[in-house]
Write a protein that holds these residues in place. Structure first.
Motif: not given
Length: 240
Positions: A39-48, A141-146, A151-156
């Motif tokens: 997982t690249h640093p910064g993806w899925n909440g990993t530290p970068r 539809d993003p609105a249907t996601m948990p 939040a993870a997608q926005r962070g990615n």
């Protein structure tokens, strides 16, 4: 493959995160590869770390990984942003640790005749329409996601935007692709409108003896949308 010793493989994901290449990693594991799919640093909440501020820094990170683990005869497979990293690695692999390269709808080069779609300016529906052959099937539809997934997608996407602040290209990469001497397969989805097949042809044309394979009825992630023909192309390449 005849050897019982697994050959190392490095599988690099794109902006969508590690789940987008999980099937590639699984397929290669079944072919007697010892697969690393980081997982690249910064993806899925990993530290970068602050030292990783560009795509070139990710290239250095993974070249250092190969050196630290003294890996040789490495197959590098990269999808989208991961393809950019993989291609850059192959041009900078002075230790000759990489022995084969597979690029799947990669980004990173400047091809004025086939510009990259600015997907940061697209909403979720627009991304689906440009990235998939069958957008109705794959649009979510993003609105249907948990909330956590949203939040993870926005962070990615924020990480990707930060690493590519100067654009989805390295102006030097196209000219450096001629330095790649390992067998290279370029796989492209026929319906990709983020980076079109013309962009793929420019990518493949710049790498000596690279083979370009177009996957029908597939978009930016052909290994997800059309896994059978994609894996068939990959298997044929590896068999050679």
């Amino acid at each position: 493959m005849t050897s019982t010793t697994p050959r190392p493989a490095l599988v690099l994901h794109g902006g969508g995160g590690p789940f987008t290449v999980a099937s590639l990693a699984e397929h290669l594991t079944g072919m007697n590869f010892d697969v690393t799919a980081p997982t690249h640093p910064g993806w899925n909440g990993t530290p970068r770390a602050e030292s990783i501020s560009t795509v070139a820094d990710l290239t250095t990170l993974y070249l250092d990984y190969l050196a630290e683990h003294d890996l040789h005869d490495v197959l590098v497979v990269g999808s989208s942003l991961g393809g950019w990293i993989g291609a850059d690695m192959a041009t900078r692999d002075t230790d000759h640790r990489i022995s084969a390269l597979v690029l799947i709808d990669a980004v990173g080069i400047e091809a004025p005749e086939a510009p990259i779609r600015d997907f940061f300016g697209l909403d979720a529906r627009g991304v689906a329409e440009y990235a998939w052959h069958d957008s109705e099937r794959y649009y979510v539809d993003p609105a249907t996601m948990p909330a956590a997934q949203q939040a993870a997608q926005r962070g990615n996407m924020a990480t990707m935007a930060s690493l590519t602040a100067n654009g989805m290209i390295d102006p030097t990469l196209l000219g450096r692709l001629a330095q790649i001497t390992v067998p290279t397969l370029v796989i492209w989805g026929e319906s990709d409108r983020i980076v079109t097949p013309a962009y793929g042809a420019a990518f493949a044309g710049a790498i000596p003896d690279a083979r370009l394979t177009i996957i029908d009825e597939a978009g930016h992630l052909p290994h997800l949308e059309q896994p059978d023909p994609t894996f068939a192309a990959l298997d044929a390449f590896l068999a050679e």
